[in-house]
Design an enzyme around this catalytic site. Sequence first.
Site, short mmCIF file in Angstrom:
data_model
loop_
_atom_site.label_atom_id
_atom_site.label_comp_id
_atom_site.label_asym_id
_atom_site.label_seq_id
_atom_site.Cartn_x
_atom_site.Cartn_y
_atom_site.Cartn_z
N ASN A 203 2.35 42.07 14.94
CA ASN A 203 1.80 40.97 15.69
C ASN A 203 0.84 40.03 14.76
O ASN A 203 0.54 38.97 15.16
CB ASN A 203 1.09 41.54 16.77
CG ASN A 203 2.15 42.14 17.89
OD1 ASN A 203 3.31 41.61 17.72
ND2 ASN A 203 1.75 42.76 18.71
N VAL B 127 -3.40 37.05 24.31
CA VAL B 127 -2.82 38.30 25.25
C VAL B 127 -2.16 39.21 24.45
O VAL B 127 -2.37 40.36 24.64
CB VAL B 127 -1.83 37.71 26.09
CG1 VAL B 127 -1.50 38.91 27.16
CG2 VAL B 127 -2.43 36.50 27.13
N ARG C 87 -7.28 46.96 37.12
CA ARG C 87 -6.47 48.31 37.30
C ARG C 87 -7.75 49.32 37.75
O ARG C 87 -7.12 49.96 38.87
CB ARG C 87 -6.26 48.88 35.94
CG ARG C 87 -4.86 48.17 35.53
CD ARG C 87 -4.39 48.64 34.23
NE ARG C 87 -3.01 47.94 33.84
CZ ARG C 87 -2.74 47.80 32.61
NH1 ARG C 87 -3.39 48.13 31.38
NH2 ARG C 87 -1.54 47.40 32.45
N HIS D 122 -10.04 46.59 24.42
CA HIS D 122 -8.77 46.73 25.33
C HIS D 122 -8.09 48.03 24.52
O HIS D 122 -7.07 48.01 23.86
CB HIS D 122 -7.99 45.69 25.14
CG HIS D 122 -6.63 45.78 26.06
ND1 HIS D 122 -6.77 46.34 27.53
CD2 HIS D 122 -5.40 45.55 25.76
CE1 HIS D 122 -5.66 46.20 27.77
NE2 HIS D 122 -4.81 45.90 27.09
P1 NAD Z 1 8.11 40.83 25.00
O1 NAD Z 1 8.92 41.90 24.04
O2 NAD Z 1 8.68 41.05 26.32
O3 NAD Z 1 8.19 39.60 24.74
C1 NAD Z 1 7.30 38.99 23.48
C2 NAD Z 1 8.01 37.79 23.23
O4 NAD Z 1 7.47 37.11 22.08
C3 NAD Z 1 9.61 37.89 22.90
O5 NAD Z 1 10.54 36.93 23.71
C4 NAD Z 1 9.77 37.40 21.41
O6 NAD Z 1 10.81 36.83 20.94
C5 NAD Z 1 8.43 36.46 21.10
N1 NAD Z 1 8.04 36.01 20.21
C6 NAD Z 1 7.99 37.01 18.79
N2 NAD Z 1 7.72 36.08 17.83
C7 NAD Z 1 7.28 34.75 18.50
C8 NAD Z 1 6.72 33.89 17.67
N3 NAD Z 1 6.33 33.46 16.34
N4 NAD Z 1 6.63 32.77 18.42
C9 NAD Z 1 6.84 32.61 19.83
N5 NAD Z 1 7.51 33.70 20.45
C10 NAD Z 1 7.75 35.02 19.58
O7 NAD Z 1 6.69 41.70 25.14
P2 NAD Z 1 5.57 41.57 26.46
O8 NAD Z 1 5.74 42.54 27.34
O9 NAD Z 1 5.93 40.09 27.00
O10 NAD Z 1 4.14 41.57 25.51
C11 NAD Z 1 3.86 40.57 24.72
C12 NAD Z 1 2.54 40.96 24.17
O11 NAD Z 1 1.55 40.94 25.11
C13 NAD Z 1 2.62 42.27 23.26
O12 NAD Z 1 1.83 42.42 22.29
C14 NAD Z 1 1.91 43.34 24.58
O13 NAD Z 1 1.42 44.30 23.63
C15 NAD Z 1 0.64 42.32 24.81
N6 NAD Z 1 0.24 42.58 26.20
C16 NAD Z 1 -1.14 42.60 26.25
C17 NAD Z 1 -1.95 42.99 27.35
C18 NAD Z 1 -3.57 42.81 27.31
O14 NAD Z 1 -4.22 43.07 28.20
N7 NAD Z 1 -4.01 41.87 26.59
C19 NAD Z 1 -1.10 43.31 28.54
C20 NAD Z 1 0.20 43.35 28.38
C21 NAD Z 1 1.01 43.06 27.26
#
Ligand code: NAD
Length: 312
Positions: A94, A117, A150, A174
């Site tokens: 990431n 996020v 939550r 987090h």
């Molecule tokens: P997901 O796999 O459904 O979606 C991620 C998307 O990012 C994919 O479509 C992928 O193609 C895209 N992507 C990858 N590299 C990219 C780039 N360089 N530019 C644009 N898009 C790109 O995942 P998700 O469930 O949507 O989760 C996304 C992120 O959010 C994860 O890192 C997850 O851990 C995080 N998250 C954080 C929180 C929080 O509380 N901060 C909560 C939920 C999820």
Amino acid sequence: MAKVTVVGSGFVGMTTAQRVAEEDLADVCLIDVIEGKPQGIALDLMQSGPVQGYSSRIQGTNDPKDTDGSDLFIVTAGVPRKPGMDRSDLLDVNARIIQAVAGYIRTGSPNAIVIVVTNPLDTMVYLMRALLNADERRVIGMAGVLDSARYRAFIAMELDVSPECVHAMVMGGHGDSMVPLPRYSTVSGISIEQLLPMDRIDALNQRTRDGGAEIVNLLRSGSAYYAPAAASVEMARSILKHQRRLLPCAAYLRGQYGLSDIYLGVPCILGRAGVEKIIELKLEPAELSSLKTSAEAIKKDLNILETKGYLG
Ligand code: NAD
């Protein structure tokens, strides 16, 4: 209308785009590296407008140029956790994605506010701010609103009351070391310490810490997205409408709570300028010590980022 770019059209990104559009909060640019995916979702969302009654325009793209001139970015691009994984396991993959995204925010939207996020959240938001070399008030991490939501939901379920009456504060990182604060958690102004025995509060605190993992384990692939999207949009709304809501967010600290040069979840007032104020609560020694333990866990990840050369 303001322009919001949602980076990543995965579960969190597409749900965020949907909520922004449904509130007519802004026009949305949805960008992803997968060809066709953001375009398809954008078209689908445009076709929901006449039925749902919104007029936001939604564009899907793979071209960073299309994000130019955005007022706000919500960065959800990245890999989510799998069962058994820690959020820190996502550090390397990431971090590279954050580098790519920061590149075009810096050139095309140098004055935008950025809500990160992507996990591991506290480290990725630190990296984003460092790469943008931006005013720290403009780069904010989303975690506390979700973790508090939550906690609020679990308190409401336990007491069988409407979650709308429940307000709660979760500070810190987090991750497993987040710090739910029962002393600052109430049902219509009544402290939960008056309404629940301590052993039940302890159980709710632990369920909140494990809140993300509980869903990851149930889903088996992917992680939570409805509440994360709702939390991101609450922050976006407060910024775009200059509501000045007091929300727990990952903010850059300069001595608050005795901590410096770190992003950590603290109560913030969010408005037009981003983080307009960080509130310093009076914490008891045990609460402050938990917050410092949480900061130490984040510092470990920051050291890894530094060692691997991501921080320049
Ligand atoms: P997901 O796999 O459904 O979606 C991620 C998307 O990012 C994919 O479509 C992928 O193609 C895209 N992507 C990858 N590299 C990219 C780039 N360089 N530019 C644009 N898009 C790109 O995942 P998700 O469930 O949507 O989760 C996304 C992120 O959010 C994860 O890192 C997850 O851990 C995080 N998250 C954080 C929180 C929080 O509380 N901060 C909560 C939920 C999820």
